[in-house]
Scaffold this active site. Structure first.
Site, PDB file in Angstrom:
ATOM      1  N   GLY A 151       2.029   4.440  -5.621  1.00 38.94           N
ATOM      2  CA  GLY A 151       1.568   3.381  -6.498  1.00 38.94           C
ATOM      3  C   GLY A 151       0.072   3.161  -6.384  1.00 38.94           C
ATOM      4  N   ARG A 152      -0.352   1.944  -6.657  1.00 42.37           N
ATOM      5  CA  ARG A 152      -1.783   1.611  -6.685  1.00 42.37           C
ATOM      6  C   ARG A 152      -2.485   1.920  -5.366  1.00 42.37           C
ATOM      7  NH1 ARG A 152       0.708  -2.748  -9.449  1.00 42.37           N
ATOM      8  NH2 ARG A 152       1.088  -3.690  -7.429  1.00 42.37           N
ATOM      9  N   ILE A 153      -1.870   1.502  -4.249  1.00 40.72           N
ATOM     10  CA  ILE A 153      -2.525   1.672  -2.953  1.00 40.72           C
ATOM     11  C   ILE A 153      -2.603   3.143  -2.573  1.00 40.72           C
ATOM     12  CG2 ILE A 153      -2.379   1.154  -0.493  1.00 40.72           C
ATOM     13  CD1 ILE A 153      -1.078  -1.541  -1.285  1.00 40.72           C
ATOM     14  N   ARG A 244       5.447  -1.377   5.150  1.00 44.02           N
ATOM     15  CA  ARG A 244       6.358  -2.295   5.829  1.00 44.02           C
ATOM     16  C   ARG A 244       6.949  -1.594   7.044  1.00 44.02           C
ATOM     17  NH1 ARG A 244       3.922  -5.358   3.540  1.00 44.02           N
ATOM     18  NH2 ARG A 244       4.518  -6.924   1.985  1.00 44.02           N
ATOM     19  N   GLU A 273       7.974  -7.109  13.880  1.00 44.89           N
ATOM     20  CA  GLU A 273       6.716  -7.802  14.197  1.00 44.89           C
ATOM     21  C   GLU A 273       6.854  -9.300  13.892  1.00 44.89           C
ATOM     22  OE1 GLU A 273       3.986  -7.461  10.278  1.00 44.89           O
ATOM     23  OE2 GLU A 273       4.441  -5.516  11.152  1.00 44.89           O
ATOM     24  N   HIS A 293      -0.910  -5.709  11.718  1.00 43.50           N
ATOM     25  CA  HIS A 293      -0.702  -6.044  10.305  1.00 43.50           C
ATOM     26  C   HIS A 293      -1.953  -6.696   9.707  1.00 43.50           C
ATOM     27  CE1 HIS A 293       2.659  -7.116   7.213  1.00 43.50           C
ATOM     28  NE2 HIS A 293       1.540  -6.761   6.610  1.00 43.50           N
ATOM     29  N   ILE A 294      -3.042  -5.931   9.710  1.00 37.61           N
ATOM     30  CA  ILE A 294      -4.324  -6.466   9.254  1.00 37.61           C
ATOM     31  C   ILE A 294      -4.878  -5.712   8.047  1.00 37.61           C
ATOM     32  CG2 ILE A 294      -4.943  -7.361  11.537  1.00 37.61           C
ATOM     33  CD1 ILE A 294      -6.767  -4.858  11.849  1.00 37.61           C
ATOM     34  N   ALA A 295      -4.026  -4.979   7.334  1.00 36.37           N
ATOM     35  CA  ALA A 295      -4.525  -4.137   6.247  1.00 36.37           C
ATOM     36  C   ALA A 295      -5.272  -4.935   5.189  1.00 36.37           C
ATOM     37  CB  ALA A 295      -3.382  -3.360   5.608  1.00 36.37           C
TER      38      ALA A 295
END
Length: 332
Positions: A151-153, A244, A273, A293-295
């Site tokens: 997808g977009r990412i 995820r 997490e 989880h800092i993306a």
């Protein structure tokens, strides 16, 4: 917050601390609300919706994913659901490339050596701390980058990798989605790649030098990266997960790293997490680079996400087009 405070017709009830909202506080304060802005850490379930009462019109989550929201319960009550796609695409793509570089070049091991004061124990050696190079070289002119989810990412990540000289892009996506051969040909031409090709997940695993996991969470992708898939990967390959934690079987990945099925892993998300202690199997693996989880954690992106979440809520309550609304048709 200024966007919300600028609407005098809205009465705001705000969690006062810069940390995840306490569940009890949320349950005690949501009654009578017309709308609620939530985070990934806030479980939106029938209990919460029941506490809110019949006045609730919209749930707006400050996230692109909404696995924490019971969409069937939301749809059943006729509520609107807002989310924040697009605004975090670039930040997540940036971090994905960073994790690939860190995992491939043994960045986690190197940082640990320095921070523990052990550098003197590792004098320079011809192949000390060496790992597979992300960019192409004269002697190694081919690089195949794989994606689970395109997808977009994923496409933004692909764009960032072009200057490294990558030559092929392989991806697997939802079997129910239609092939996009024309788009793939356009991407290959745009980035001067030998190919951009949709293949089955086993081929992605076998062929990729770096495999990026950038698919949605949920039951359909649970542990899509398991022992069977990891055994198909190259011993010099890198796995990156910035989607995820539930997509990757942590025990299987730890085993793959420990036994050398793959070279390394860069992980932004971990199943279960934030309950990830020093005894977690992935934390114990030196070749697994883990960040908490800092993306999306850039000042610019988090401001944009908050703005989008507020815009969604305001539009739903006061009338207008929500900038990003989840299509709930087919649910409930």
């Amino acid at each position: 917050m200024p966007l919300l405070r600028g609407k005098p017709e809205l009465e705001l009830v705000v969690w006062p601390e810069d940390r995840a909202c306490d569940r009890r506080w949320l349950l005690e304060n949501i009654h009578g609300a017309a709308g609620v802005i939530v985070m990934l850490t806030d479980k939106v379930d029938p209990e919460l919706l029941e506490k809110a009462g019949s006045s609730l019109q919209v749930v707006s989550t400050m996230s692109v994913g909404y696995e924490h929201v019971d969409v069937n319960a939301v749809a059943k009550r006729g509520l609107k659901l807002g989310y924040t796609p697009d605004v975090l695409t670039d930040a997540v793509a940036d971090l994905s490339v960073m994790l690939a570089l860190m995992a491939g070049r043994n960045g986690g091991i190197g940082i640990s050596v320095v921070q523990k004061g052990q550098w003197t124990e590792y004098p320079w050696a011809p192949f000390g701390f060496c790992g597979p190079q992300l960019s192409t070289t004269a002697a190694s002119p081919t690089r195949k980058i794989g994606f689970i989810g395109f997808g977009r990412i994923a496409q933004a990540t692909l764009a960032r990798l072009v200057p490294f000289g990558i030559t092929h892009c392989l991806y697997s996506s939802n079997p129910s989605s239609a092939p996009s051969s024309e788009r793939d040909a356009q991407l290959a031409q745009k980035y001067n790649l030998q190919s951009v090709k949709r293949v089955d997940i086993d081929e992605v695993a076998r062929e990729s030098d770096v495999l990026f996991i950038l698919a949605p969470g949920g039951s359909g992708t649970y542990h899509v990266v398991n022992e069977t898939l990891l055994r198909k990967m190259k011993p010099t390959s890198i796995l990156v997960n910035a989607s995820r934690g539930t997509l990757v079987d942590s025990d299987a990945l730890a085993k793959a790293l420990r036994e050398g099925w793959i070279w390394g892993a860069g992980i932004d998300v971990v199943e279960g997490e934030p309950q990830v202690s020093v005894d977690h199997p992935l934390v114990k693996e030196p070749k697994c680079v883990i960040v908490p989880h800092i993306a999306s954690a850039t000042l610019e992106t988090r401001r944009d996400m908050a703005t989008r979440a507020a815009q969604n809520l305001i539009a739903a309550i006061l009338g207008g087009q929500m900038p990003a609304q989840v299509d709930l048709r087919g649910f409930a």
